[in-house]
Design a protein around this motif. Structure first.
Motif, PDB file in Angstrom:
ATOM      1  N   ARG A 299       0.859  -1.188   0.000  1.00 50.24           N
ATOM      2  CA  ARG A 299       0.000   0.000   0.000  1.00 50.24           C
ATOM      3  C   ARG A 299       0.890   1.231   0.000  1.00 50.24           C
ATOM      4  N   PRO A 300       0.781   2.077  -1.021  1.00 52.11           N
ATOM      5  CA  PRO A 300       1.599   3.287  -1.041  1.00 52.11           C
ATOM      6  C   PRO A 300       1.319   4.156   0.174  1.00 52.11           C
ATOM      7  N   SER A 301       2.362   4.726   0.753  1.00 53.66           N
ATOM      8  CA  SER A 301       2.169   5.588   1.911  1.00 53.66           C
ATOM      9  C   SER A 301       1.697   6.978   1.504  1.00 53.66           C
ATOM     10  N   VAL A 302       1.959   7.358   0.281  1.00 55.40           N
ATOM     11  CA  VAL A 302       1.550   8.671  -0.215  1.00 55.40           C
ATOM     12  C   VAL A 302       0.912   8.486  -1.585  1.00 55.40           C
ATOM     13  N   ASP A 303      -0.256   9.069  -1.783  1.00 51.07           N
ATOM     14  CA  ASP A 303      -0.899   9.008  -3.096  1.00 51.07           C
ATOM     15  C   ASP A 303      -0.257  10.032  -4.014  1.00 51.07           C
ATOM     16  N   THR A 304       0.270   9.563  -5.139  1.00 52.16           N
ATOM     17  CA  THR A 304       0.985  10.454  -6.046  1.00 52.16           C
ATOM     18  C   THR A 304       0.237  10.668  -7.356  1.00 52.16           C
ATOM     19  N   GLU A 305      -0.984  10.148  -7.480  1.00 50.53           N
ATOM     20  CA  GLU A 305      -1.703  10.288  -8.745  1.00 50.53           C
ATOM     21  C   GLU A 305      -2.082  11.751  -8.989  1.00 50.53           C
ATOM     22  N   HIS A 306      -2.032  12.147 -10.231  1.00 48.31           N
ATOM     23  CA  HIS A 306      -2.522  13.472 -10.593  1.00 48.31           C
ATOM     24  C   HIS A 306      -4.031  13.405 -10.744  1.00 48.31           C
ATOM     25  N   GLY A 307      -4.658  14.565 -10.751  1.00 47.31           N
ATOM     26  CA  GLY A 307      -6.107  14.605 -10.897  1.00 47.31           C
ATOM     27  C   GLY A 307      -6.550  14.323 -12.314  1.00 47.31           C
ATOM     28  N   LEU A 308      -7.820  13.996 -12.460  1.00 52.03           N
ATOM     29  CA  LEU A 308      -8.397  13.806 -13.784  1.00 52.03           C
ATOM     30  C   LEU A 308      -8.381  15.115 -14.563  1.00 52.03           C
ATOM     31  N   ASP A 309      -8.514  15.007 -15.857  1.00 49.76           N
ATOM     32  CA  ASP A 309      -8.685  16.183 -16.696  1.00 49.76           C
ATOM     33  C   ASP A 309      -9.816  17.037 -16.117  1.00 49.76           C
ATOM     34  N   PRO A 310      -9.607  18.338 -15.949  1.00 49.55           N
ATOM     35  CA  PRO A 310     -10.624  19.191 -15.315  1.00 49.55           C
ATOM     36  C   PRO A 310     -11.994  19.106 -15.967  1.00 49.55           C
ATOM     37  N   ALA A 311     -12.040  18.980 -17.279  1.00 50.51           N
ATOM     38  CA  ALA A 311     -13.336  18.894 -17.948  1.00 50.51           C
ATOM     39  C   ALA A 311     -14.058  17.598 -17.574  1.00 50.51           C
ATOM     40  N   LEU A 312     -13.306  16.507 -17.482  1.00 50.45           N
ATOM     41  CA  LEU A 312     -13.899  15.230 -17.099  1.00 50.45           C
ATOM     42  C   LEU A 312     -14.352  15.274 -15.644  1.00 50.45           C
ATOM     43  N   ALA A 313     -13.530  15.863 -14.771  1.00 52.32           N
ATOM     44  CA  ALA A 313     -13.903  15.990 -13.364  1.00 52.32           C
ATOM     45  C   ALA A 313     -15.174  16.817 -13.205  1.00 52.32           C
ATOM     46  N   ALA A 314     -15.285  17.894 -13.974  1.00 52.61           N
ATOM     47  CA  ALA A 314     -16.486  18.729 -13.911  1.00 52.61           C
ATOM     48  C   ALA A 314     -17.721  17.958 -14.384  1.00 52.61           C
ATOM     49  N   GLN A 315     -17.538  17.132 -15.406  1.00 54.23           N
ATOM     50  CA  GLN A 315     -18.654  16.312 -15.894  1.00 54.23           C
ATOM     51  C   GLN A 315     -19.113  15.331 -14.810  1.00 54.23           C
ATOM     52  N   LEU A 316     -18.162  14.739 -14.124  1.00 54.53           N
ATOM     53  CA  LEU A 316     -18.501  13.826 -13.035  1.00 54.53           C
ATOM     54  C   LEU A 316     -19.201  14.563 -11.888  1.00 54.53           C
ATOM     55  N   ASP A 317     -18.670  15.734 -11.525  1.00 57.67           N
ATOM     56  CA  ASP A 317     -19.309  16.537 -10.475  1.00 57.67           C
ATOM     57  C   ASP A 317     -20.784  16.767 -10.788  1.00 57.67           C
ATOM     58  N   GLN A 318     -21.055  17.156 -12.012  1.00 55.89           N
ATOM     59  CA  GLN A 318     -22.418  17.473 -12.416  1.00 55.89           C
ATOM     60  C   GLN A 318     -23.311  16.232 -12.407  1.00 55.89           C
ATOM     61  N   ALA A 319     -22.771  15.105 -12.910  1.00 61.96           N
ATOM     62  CA  ALA A 319     -23.562  13.872 -12.963  1.00 61.96           C
ATOM     63  C   ALA A 319     -23.894  13.374 -11.562  1.00 61.96           C
ATOM     64  N   ILE A 320     -22.925  13.427 -10.667  1.00 65.85           N
ATOM     65  CA  ILE A 320     -23.151  12.980  -9.289  1.00 65.85           C
ATOM     66  C   ILE A 320     -24.181  13.863  -8.598  1.00 65.85           C
ATOM     67  N   GLU A 321     -24.073  15.162  -8.796  1.00 63.07           N
ATOM     68  CA  GLU A 321     -25.011  16.076  -8.147  1.00 63.07           C
ATOM     69  C   GLU A 321     -26.428  15.894  -8.691  1.00 63.07           C
ATOM     70  N   LYS A 322     -26.545  15.628  -9.987  1.00 64.51           N
ATOM     71  CA  LYS A 322     -27.868  15.404 -10.569  1.00 64.51           C
ATOM     72  C   LYS A 322     -28.519  14.177  -9.947  1.00 64.51           C
ATOM     73  N   VAL A 323     -27.756  13.083  -9.809  1.00 67.45           N
ATOM     74  CA  VAL A 323     -28.304  11.869  -9.196  1.00 67.45           C
ATOM     75  C   VAL A 323     -28.585  12.109  -7.719  1.00 67.45           C
ATOM     76  N   ARG A 324     -27.671  12.773  -7.041  1.00 66.78           N
ATOM     77  CA  ARG A 324     -27.841  13.004  -5.601  1.00 66.78           C
ATOM     78  C   ARG A 324     -29.131  13.741  -5.310  1.00 66.78           C
ATOM     79  N   GLN A 325     -29.365  14.812  -6.051  1.00 63.22           N
ATOM     80  CA  GLN A 325     -30.580  15.594  -5.816  1.00 63.22           C
ATOM     81  C   GLN A 325     -31.821  14.832  -6.262  1.00 63.22           C
ATOM     82  N   GLY A 326     -31.734  14.142  -7.400  1.00 62.83           N
ATOM     83  CA  GLY A 326     -32.894  13.417  -7.913  1.00 62.83           C
ATOM     84  C   GLY A 326     -33.310  12.259  -7.021  1.00 62.83           C
TER      85      GLY A 326
END
Length: 395
Positions: A36-63
Motif C-alpha cells: 500500500r503506497p504511503s503517499v498518493d501520487t496520482e494526478h487529478g483527472l482532466d478538469p473537464a472530465l472531473a467537472a462532468q462527473l461533479d455534475q452527474a453525481i449532483e444530478k443523481v444526488r438531488q434526484g
C-alpha cells in the motif's frame, strides 16, 4: 410493520447449533503482505472530465434525495478523482467529507470470505466439505458445502426475512444479537431449495462462515480478520466492531427501514445483527486498496483465487455473477453494501486496473433502485462507458 426489504441485498438460545469441541489448530503460514503506497501520487483527472462527473453525481444526488455522497476513482494513466457532495448531518448541515469512517454493510462479506479462503489455503478447510463437518444443527448440513454457502447456493433461509427477527430489530435497534440468535431465526424455516439447485442471497450463509472461521482458527472472528486480512493489507481503519461503536469522524445515516417507515437517523443502531454478513467499518482509502487486493487475490494462492472467481450466474443479473464473497457486473469485480443508513460500492475493473468506491449516508431506494447503484452507474457511464456498473431494480 413494514417489511425489511433488504437488510443487506440486510431471545431463545439456539441449542441445536452445537460446535464440535475445539482443538488447537495448526499454525497458519502468514499471508503475503499487500503493498500500500504511503503517499498518493496520482494526478487529478482532466478538469473537464472531473467537472462532468461533479455534475452527474449532483444530478443523481438531488434526484434520488441522497443527503451526502463520496466518490473515489483511480484510473491509471488518466488520474484520480475524489469528490464529496451534500451533507453529513441534516441537523447541523455539516458537509460530507472524504475522510469519514463508514459502515460498509455487505462489503463485510468480502472480508469474511477471504478469512475462510485463507483457511482453505492453510489446508484446514475444504471448499467441498459439508458444513456439518464443522458446525452441528444446520438444516441439511450434511449436503451443504462450504462452497455453496459462500456462493449463496446453500438454500438456507435468510434470517433477515423472518418477521420475528424484523420485529425484534426494529422494536429495539440498539439491542445486541449473537450469531446463534440470528441462526435461530433462520433455522426455524425450511430450506428454500436443495443445496446447489439455485441462487438466493442469504445473510445466514455468512453468519455460518463467521462461525466456521472461529471454530477452525480458535480465535474470535474480529481478531482473525485483523491478523490475517486487514493487517497484512495495511487497512488500519477497517474492523469488525464488537457493538454499536462508530469512530469519529463519520456521517449521520438516514433510513426508512424503520418500524413506521418514516425516515430516521439510524447512525447509532447496533450492527451486531449483521455480524460476519455486514457489520464492519472502513473508510475511503482503505476500501480503495481493498478493492484491488480483493480482485487480484493478493492474500490468496492463485488456485484459491481462481476458485473464488468461478462466478455462478445470478437470475435477473445480465452479464453478472456471484463468486465466493464477491460478484462481477459488466467487467467490474467487488461487492456492494447496504444496511439502514449507509450504502457502499467497492469495485475494481481488472482490464483497466481501475478502482471505484462510492459511499452514501442513506439506503433509501429511489425509483426502485439502490441509491448507490444510481451513483455508480452514472459515474461509470462517463469514465468506463464500455463497462457500466449496473444491478437490477428491486421488484
Amino acid at each position: 410493520m413494514r417489511p425489511a426489504r433488504r437488510l443487506f441485498p440486510a431471545l431463545l438460545a439456539l441449542s441445536t447449533l452445537t460446535p464440535l469441541a475445539l482443538t488447537t489448530p495448526p499454525a497458519l503460514a502468514a499471508p503475503p503482505a499487500a503493498v500500500r503506497p504511503s503517499v498518493d501520487t496520482e494526478h487529478g483527472l482532466d478538469p473537464a472530465l472531473a467537472a462532468q462527473l461533479d455534475q452527474a453525481i449532483e444530478k443523481v444526488r438531488q434526484g434520488a434525495g441522497i443527503p451526502g455522497v463520496t466518490v473515489g476513482l483511480w484510473l491509471p494513466g488518466r488520474g484520480a478523482y475524489v469528490h464529496s457532495a451534500g451533507i453529513a448531518d441534516k441537523v447541523t448541515g455539516a458537509p460530507m467529507r472524504s475522510d469519514f469512517n463508514q459502515r460498509i454493510g455487505s462489503v463485510t462479506k468480502t472480508f469474511t470470505a477471504t478469512a475462510v479462503l485463507e483457511l482453505v489455503d492453510g489446508g484446514l478447510v475444504g471448499l467441498d466439505d459439508p458444513i456439518c463437518d464443522y458446525i452441528d444443527g444446520v438444516p441439511d448440513g450434511e449436503h451443504i458445502t462450504i462452497r455453496q454457502i459462500a456462493e449463496m447456493r446453500s438454500g438456507l433461509y435468510s434470517y433477515t426475512f423472518d418477521p420475528d427477527f424484523q420485529q425484534a430489530l426494529f422494536t429495539d435497534p440498539t439491542r445486541p444479537f449473537t450469531p446463534q440468535e440470528l441462526l435461530a431465526y433462520a433455522f426455524k424455516h425450511d430450506n428454500v431449495f436443495a443445496p446447489g439447485a439455485n441462487f438466493q442471497y442469504s445473510n445466514t450463509n455468512y453468519v455460518l462462515l463467521g462461525l466456521l472461521v472461529e471454530k477452525v482458527s480458535g480465535k474470535p472472528l474480529a481478531d482473525f480478520i485483523r491478523e490475517r486480512v486487514t493487517g497484512p493489507s495495511h487497512l488500519d481503519r477497517t474492523f469488525l466492531p464488537a457493538g454499536a461503536e462508530f469512530p469519529d469522524p463519520h456521517a449521520r445515516g438516514y433510513s426508512n427501514q424503520t418500524l413506521t417507515g418514516a425516515v430516521e437517523d439510524v447512525t447509532d443502531w447496533n450492527p451486531s445483527w449483521g455480524w460476519a454478513a455486514g457489520a464492519m467499518i472502513s473508510d475511503l482509502q482503505d476500501l480503495r486498496h481493498w478493492a484491488r487486493i480483493l480482485a487480484t487475490g493478493t492474500l490468496l494462492s492463485p488456485e484459491t483465487q481462481k476458485q473464488r472467481e468461478n462466478f455462478v450466474p445470478v437470475p435477473g443479473f445480465p452479464d453478472a455473477g456471484y463468486g465466493l464473497g464477491l460478484f462481477t457486473t459488466h467487467g467490474w469485480v467487488g461487492h456492494n453494501g447496504s444496511l439502514p443508513g449507509y450504502e457502499d460500492v467497492v469495485m475494481y475493473l481488472p482490464e483497466q486496473h481501475a478502482t471505484m468506491v462510492v459511499m452514501l449516508n442513506t439506503d433509501i431506494v429511489a425509483q426502485g433502485e439502490e441509491p448507490s447503484t444510481l451513483i455508480a452507474r452514472a459515474v461509470t457511464q462517463i469514465v468506463t462507458p464500455g463497462n457500466v456498473y449496473d444491478l437490477p431494480k428491486e421488484k
